[in-house]
Design an enzyme around this catalytic site. Sequence first.
Site, PDB file in Angstrom:
ATOM      1  CB  SER A  96      28.219   6.873  21.387  1.00  0.00           C
ATOM      2  OG  SER A  96      29.544   7.278  21.547  1.00  0.00           O
ATOM      3  CG  ASP A 238      32.434   6.038  23.996  1.00  0.00           C
ATOM      4  OD1 ASP A 238      33.310   5.141  23.983  1.00  0.00           O
ATOM      5  OD2 ASP A 238      31.898   6.481  22.967  1.00  0.00           O
ATOM      6  CG  ASP A 240      30.232   3.097  21.014  1.00  0.00           C
ATOM      7  OD1 ASP A 240      30.762   3.977  21.722  1.00  0.00           O
ATOM      8  OD2 ASP A 240      30.048   3.235  19.786  1.00  0.00           O
TER       9      ASP A 240
END
Length: 444
Positions: A96, A238, A240
Amino acid sequence: MSINLFGTDGVRGVANADLSYDLAFRLGRAATKFLGPNICVGRDTRRSGTMLESALTAGIMAEGGMPHCCGIIPTPAVALLTVQNELDGGIVISASHNPPEFNGIKFFSSKGMKLPDALEEEISAWVLSDAAASTQELPTGAGVGHIIKMKDARNLYIEHAVHTVSGNLEGLVVAVDCGHGAACLTTPVALQRLGATVHAINTDYDGMDINVDCGSTHLESLRELVRQTGADVGMAHDGDADRVLFVDADGREIDGDFILAICGSDLAAQGKLKNAEIVSTVMCNLGFTTAMREAGFQVVQTAVGDRYVLERMVQDGAVLGGEQSGHIIFLEHNTTGDGLVTAVQLLSVMKRTGRSLAELAHVMTRFPQVLENVFSESKAELEQCTPLWNAVHTVEAELGDSGRVLVRPSGTEPLVRVMVEAKTHETAQQAVDQLVAVVKRELP
């Protein structure tokens, strides 16, 4: 005491150290054993992604499973494609918003949802057992699984996001920071298909630049892009792309609380906000809860993590929920935080109403909030740290109804998060400083 390898957002750590090839292999085996043979697999752009993907898919195949591989793709796409293709589960290899050296492995059920705590604990126990190290009883010959390449996965996700809104985004100028992550291959394309004029940065990647001074954790470059291009709005993902944050035309940050307030109010105006309920977390701003309750909405707060938000949404039949960090769930369209779907929903409100993001943001007033992350190898002892909780109670008494305090351990990093809201920034900062000093002394 059982050990749960899964934090608030999957098994996470420094790749090839905390998150080893062997652990990824075992998690792959576990996916087939506990979820089923057909597993959707995607990853972000991290250097370690292909190594961990090799280990994970090898584990799936060793147990006779079939990894349906999507390559580089946003996390919400894996959840979506798992459901659309009626697969047994999904796995995303991503850390992430964390730095490039980190990586993670997070599981989805066949319904595209994060796994229940009890199942994660059961999987963790098996992965850490001798059985996971044994090669006995593994299939051979035709029983061994093989990789299935999922064709056109990214385009299917893009088309899904585009069709979650009616009309188009023509006339809007949008600045986008892809963060050198999975959004590079999806968000600019989707916005352009909807007719927006898109100015995008950080759309390339080398595996070691993801989230580095860019994306949703570093909005400085986005603000400059908005200024240079005269964009109506800026947005940043971010690594992902399961979250998104915005800035308005003047560079002011519009976080998840504002997104929920704007979109929740719009859904309510259309008669689509079921039970007049919005689900958020204990991290949401006091200004958000105050504004929404004054508007007649019910705000339900959960533990931090979009998985807990989703569980409560399903329980209550709510259609909108999310986190201040920009994980927003539109349950009609996806079962996890979805940065692209959130973006097109918010931009659609701007286009349909003809109002700027700054105007829409007047729906709430943010209370000054100070959050400090304190490095702590002892975060597991937080709950029993009496001196800290005594200090918290003292601060809460001083703030009264005009503020609040939240101290919690990070679910993914060796950090204790100290947050205070108050009527003034100075008051909040003083309170945080007091509590941080105690954390550093008592939980080094």
